[in-house]
Design a protein around this motif. Sequence first.
Motif, PDB file in Angstrom:
ATOM      1  N   GLU A  70      -3.379  -9.672  -0.346  1.00  0.00           N
ATOM      2  CA  GLU A  70      -2.239  -9.019   0.300  1.00  0.00           C
ATOM      3  C   GLU A  70      -1.296  -8.406  -0.729  1.00  0.00           C
ATOM      4  N   ASP A  71      -1.011  -9.139  -1.798  1.00  0.00           N
ATOM      5  CA  ASP A  71      -0.136  -8.605  -2.841  1.00  0.00           C
ATOM      6  C   ASP A  71      -0.826  -7.491  -3.620  1.00  0.00           C
ATOM      7  N   ILE A  72      -2.130  -7.676  -3.897  1.00  0.00           N
ATOM      8  CA  ILE A  72      -2.863  -6.713  -4.711  1.00  0.00           C
ATOM      9  C   ILE A  72      -3.029  -5.385  -3.982  1.00  0.00           C
ATOM     10  N   SER A  73      -3.095  -5.430  -2.668  1.00  0.00           N
ATOM     11  CA  SER A  73      -3.285  -4.201  -1.898  1.00  0.00           C
ATOM     12  C   SER A  73      -2.131  -3.217  -2.084  1.00  0.00           C
ATOM     13  N   GLN A  74      -0.995  -3.694  -2.570  1.00  0.00           N
ATOM     14  CA  GLN A  74       0.163  -2.828  -2.742  1.00  0.00           C
ATOM     15  C   GLN A  74      -0.004  -1.884  -3.929  1.00  0.00           C
ATOM     16  N   TYR A  75      -0.753  -2.303  -4.955  1.00  0.00           N
ATOM     17  CA  TYR A  75      -0.896  -1.434  -6.127  1.00  0.00           C
ATOM     18  C   TYR A  75      -2.341  -1.120  -6.496  1.00  0.00           C
ATOM     19  N   GLY A  76      -3.300  -1.611  -5.726  1.00  0.00           N
ATOM     20  CA  GLY A  76      -4.670  -1.165  -5.890  1.00  0.00           C
ATOM     21  C   GLY A  76      -5.563  -2.126  -6.653  1.00  0.00           C
ATOM     22  N   ILE A  77      -6.835  -2.134  -6.257  1.00  0.00           N
ATOM     23  CA  ILE A  77      -7.821  -3.023  -6.875  1.00  0.00           C
ATOM     24  C   ILE A  77      -8.117  -2.611  -8.314  1.00  0.00           C
ATOM     25  N   ALA A  78      -8.189  -1.307  -8.574  1.00  0.00           N
ATOM     26  CA  ALA A  78      -8.502  -0.830  -9.924  1.00  0.00           C
ATOM     27  C   ALA A  78      -7.466  -1.311 -10.927  1.00  0.00           C
ATOM     28  N   ARG A  79      -6.195  -1.263 -10.533  1.00  0.00           N
ATOM     29  CA  ARG A  79      -5.139  -1.733 -11.426  1.00  0.00           C
ATOM     30  C   ARG A  79      -5.241  -3.242 -11.646  1.00  0.00           C
ATOM     31  N   PHE A  80      -5.600  -3.970 -10.595  1.00  0.00           N
ATOM     32  CA  PHE A  80      -5.744  -5.416 -10.734  1.00  0.00           C
ATOM     33  C   PHE A  80      -6.795  -5.762 -11.782  1.00  0.00           C
TER      34      PHE A  80
END
Length: 326
Positions: free
Chosen positions: A36-46
């Motif tokens: 849920e938190d990661i969806s805010q800035y994208g999987i690639a950035r994670f």
Amino acid sequence: MLSPERLALPDYEYLAQRHVLTYMEDAVCQLLENREDISQYGIARFFTEYFNSVCQGTHILFREFSFVQATPHNRVSFLRAFWRCFRTVGKNGDLLTMKEYHCLLQLLCPDFPLELTQKAARIVLMDDAMDCLMSFSDFLFAFQIQFYYSEFLDSVAAIYENLLSGKNPNTVIVPTSSSGQHRQRPALGEAGMLEGVEASLFYQCLENLCDRHKYSCPPPALVKEALSNVQRLTFYGFLMALSKHHGINQALGALPDKGDLMHDPAMDEELERLVVRSKLHRTSRPHRAKEPGAFGFQRREKQEALERVSSASVPTPYHYRWEPRE
């Protein structure tokens, strides 16, 4: 640029040697837990930030012990983080007990096992009481040997026991999760502890051990060098020799030389910035407390501060000897 040695390795062997699948599995698990938190800035950035933290060695902070000790890079990263975060203990000349050092370890790894800290303390204290005070440098170098080479030392302890009892030194020793050099210590007896074993025969067994098993071990040539000046030695004398050996510390690549242990200009500069920032934060706290989510921001800020301290200077390449576990 890829080295010729890397290009010569088959794909599956390279992945196993570098534990790439371990990090991929951990990254995916964290992705699913925080989707849920990661969806805010994208999987690639994670994934970019995750593997950047692996390269910087900050990925082990506040993680469970099973992950901290899972790979050689994780172990080196934890040793380096412990040194950087608590170097001021040694710089101030403070002496701490085993339990106090264990509390420091738990600040970085909440479930860090007490048994491992006790084993490291015994290398320094030998037969002294476990509540004696130890310097930071003495404990750190003993802890480095015990933590990084823990599986190897379990088997070395079994070999030492066999030599004391007169058993065949060429017997294959298979370590188990419950085996440990200190669990069997009372059975050695006072005579065995004082006399020890013949150094040349002991080294012969260790050399065979390194050839047979595929977990971490110090370079055999350096172990031989550490034993070259003695005819007989005790088990704890052997561990002390390893912890004080300059070449073994360099081969492991986690800590600086003992003479440079208290010097880290990059970290000192970062600590000064954190102190200034902390003072500014305290003066503005009444205003920030009214902001939505201020508590969560402050908690994240503390974690980021520790990560900056741990990665104040770019880690040098790690030169470790580690093979995939059987």
